[in-house]
Design a protein around this motif. Structure first.
Motif, short mmCIF file in Angstrom:
data_model
loop_
_atom_site.label_atom_id
_atom_site.label_comp_id
_atom_site.label_asym_id
_atom_site.label_seq_id
_atom_site.Cartn_x
_atom_site.Cartn_y
_atom_site.Cartn_z
N ARG A 99 0.86 -1.37 -0.08
CA ARG A 99 -0.08 0.01 0.04
C ARG A 99 0.87 1.07 -0.03
NH1 ARG A 99 -5.10 -0.14 2.25
NH2 ARG A 99 -5.21 2.25 1.90
N TRP A 100 0.57 2.29 -0.94
CA TRP A 100 1.13 3.29 -0.95
C TRP A 100 0.33 4.51 -0.61
CZ3 TRP A 100 4.14 -0.21 -2.50
CH2 TRP A 100 5.59 -0.14 -2.68
N TYR A 101 0.53 4.97 0.68
CA TYR A 101 -0.46 6.33 1.13
C TYR A 101 -0.12 7.64 0.55
CZ TYR A 101 -1.86 2.33 4.09
OH TYR A 101 -2.24 1.48 4.69
N SER A 102 1.14 7.82 -0.15
CA SER A 102 1.67 8.66 -0.71
C SER A 102 2.58 8.26 -1.78
CB SER A 102 2.03 10.04 0.25
OG SER A 102 3.33 9.40 0.58
N GLY A 103 2.69 9.19 -3.24
CA GLY A 103 3.38 8.77 -4.13
C GLY A 103 2.87 7.50 -4.76
N ASP A 104 3.71 7.12 -5.53
CA ASP A 104 3.50 6.00 -6.41
C ASP A 104 4.59 4.91 -6.20
OD1 ASP A 104 2.07 6.02 -9.71
OD2 ASP A 104 2.65 4.44 -8.68
N CYS A 105 4.04 3.65 -6.27
CA CYS A 105 4.98 2.34 -6.31
C CYS A 105 5.80 2.13 -7.45
CB CYS A 105 4.18 1.27 -5.86
SG CYS A 105 3.47 0.57 -7.23
N ARG A 106 5.25 2.89 -8.59
CA ARG A 106 5.90 2.45 -9.90
C ARG A 106 7.42 2.72 -9.98
NH1 ARG A 106 2.63 4.95 -14.26
NH2 ARG A 106 2.19 6.55 -12.74
N GLY A 107 8.28 1.65 -10.11
CA GLY A 107 9.73 2.07 -10.20
C GLY A 107 10.47 1.91 -8.98
N ALA A 108 9.72 1.34 -7.98
CA ALA A 108 10.29 1.24 -6.38
C ALA A 108 10.94 0.10 -6.46
CB ALA A 108 9.00 1.21 -5.44
N LEU A 109 12.10 0.13 -5.52
CA LEU A 109 12.85 -0.88 -5.36
C LEU A 109 12.16 -2.37 -4.67
CD1 LEU A 109 16.28 0.77 -4.11
CD2 LEU A 109 15.78 -0.03 -6.20
N SER A 110 12.71 -3.34 -4.77
CA SER A 110 12.19 -4.57 -4.09
C SER A 110 11.98 -4.35 -2.70
CB SER A 110 12.86 -5.65 -4.29
OG SER A 110 14.17 -5.73 -3.89
N THR A 111 12.82 -3.88 -2.04
CA THR A 111 12.73 -3.46 -0.50
C THR A 111 11.55 -2.68 0.02
OG1 THR A 111 14.41 -1.71 -0.64
CG2 THR A 111 15.28 -3.93 -0.21
N ALA A 112 11.20 -1.94 -1.14
CA ALA A 112 9.74 -1.16 -0.88
C ALA A 112 8.44 -1.87 -0.57
CB ALA A 112 9.80 0.00 -1.65
N PHE A 113 8.56 -3.16 -1.28
CA PHE A 113 7.44 -3.88 -1.22
C PHE A 113 7.34 -4.98 -0.06
CE2 PHE A 113 5.33 -2.94 -5.18
CZ PHE A 113 6.23 -2.24 -6.17
N PRO A 114 6.36 -4.99 0.74
CA PRO A 114 6.30 -5.73 1.99
C PRO A 114 5.64 -7.11 1.40
CG PRO A 114 4.58 -4.03 2.07
CD PRO A 114 5.20 -3.93 0.92
N TYR A 115 5.04 -7.25 0.72
CA TYR A 115 4.26 -8.60 0.56
C TYR A 115 4.72 -9.31 -0.92
CZ TYR A 115 1.27 -5.89 3.54
OH TYR A 115 0.58 -5.27 4.49
N TRP A 116 5.00 -10.72 -0.75
CA TRP A 116 5.75 -11.18 -1.83
C TRP A 116 5.30 -12.77 -1.97
CZ3 TRP A 116 9.38 -9.38 -5.06
CH2 TRP A 116 10.10 -8.05 -4.77
N GLY A 117 5.23 -13.12 -3.30
CA GLY A 117 4.70 -14.54 -3.58
C GLY A 117 5.95 -15.27 -3.29
N GLN A 118 5.88 -16.77 -3.65
CA GLN A 118 7.00 -17.63 -3.67
C GLN A 118 7.80 -17.59 -5.07
OE1 GLN A 118 4.03 -18.31 -4.30
NE2 GLN A 118 4.12 -19.93 -6.11
N GLY A 119 7.13 -17.11 -6.16
CA GLY A 119 7.79 -17.09 -7.33
C GLY A 119 7.55 -18.27 -8.32
N THR A 120 7.50 -18.02 -9.49
CA THR A 120 7.31 -19.08 -10.70
C THR A 120 8.40 -18.65 -11.63
OG1 THR A 120 5.61 -19.98 -11.91
CG2 THR A 120 5.66 -17.65 -12.00
N GLN A 121 9.05 -20.05 -12.01
CA GLN A 121 10.16 -20.12 -12.82
C GLN A 121 9.76 -20.04 -14.25
OE1 GLN A 121 13.38 -20.32 -11.94
NE2 GLN A 121 14.15 -20.15 -14.21
N VAL A 122 10.31 -19.15 -15.01
CA VAL A 122 10.38 -19.14 -16.42
C VAL A 122 11.52 -19.30 -17.13
CG1 VAL A 122 9.99 -17.52 -18.40
CG2 VAL A 122 8.28 -17.21 -16.36
N THR A 123 11.48 -20.28 -17.97
CA THR A 123 12.81 -20.49 -18.68
C THR A 123 12.63 -20.51 -20.10
OG1 THR A 123 13.34 -22.04 -16.90
CG2 THR A 123 14.45 -22.57 -18.87
N VAL A 124 13.38 -20.04 -20.90
CA VAL A 124 13.54 -19.49 -22.23
C VAL A 124 14.71 -20.12 -22.88
CG1 VAL A 124 13.28 -17.97 -24.01
CG2 VAL A 124 12.22 -17.29 -21.80
N SER A 125 14.29 -21.29 -24.02
CA SER A 125 15.53 -21.62 -24.58
C SER A 125 15.63 -21.07 -26.02
CB SER A 125 15.20 -23.26 -24.50
OG SER A 125 13.86 -23.38 -25.30
#
Length: 126
Positions: A99-125
């Motif tokens: 949640r951003w109560y001021s400003g905009d999250c777009r472009g923010a670093l990963s450390t600014a985001f408190p909630y994360w998923g576990q990830g999904t792998q993408v592999t391009v051959s």
């Protein structure tokens, strides 16, 4: 306690397309600022696409024109459509939220985001 769960990753050949998804629960979803990050082995986690609560989007230069981020608030879901895949797109992809109560999250670093998923792998051959 909220949860983010990614799905849809897999293996694809270069020049192909893939859509990955992230489903949320336990949040006031419509007010979240959302993003997709990726991390390749030996590299730092980088933000590739962002979408704020108003639906405005921002993309990293490396994916602009090939990636499309979208959200469906009714389904509490976030999507990343990847077109014209390249081997350098190979990475673990994570959805992130906050949640951003001021400003905009777009472009923010990963450390600014408190909630994360576990990830999904993408592999391009090639």
């Amino acid at each position: 306690q909220g949860e983010l769960v990614e799905s849809g990753g897999g293996s694809v050949q270069a020049g192909g397309s893939l859509r990955i998804s992230c489903t949320a629960s336990g949040y006031t979803y419509s007010r979240l600022c959302l993003a997709w990050f990726r991390q390749a082995p030996g590299k730092e986690r980088e933000g590739v696409a962002y979408i704020n609560s108003k639906g405005a989007t921002t993309y990293a230069d490396s994916v602009k024109g090939r990636f499309t981020i979208s959200r469906d608030n009714a389904k509490e879901s976030l999507y990343l459509q990847i077109y014209t895949t390249k081997p350098e797109d190979t990475a673990m992809y994570y959805c992130a939220a906050g949640r951003w109560y001021s400003g905009d999250c777009r472009g923010a670093l990963s450390t600014a985001f408190p909630y994360w998923g576990q990830g999904t792998q993408v592999t391009v051959s090639s």
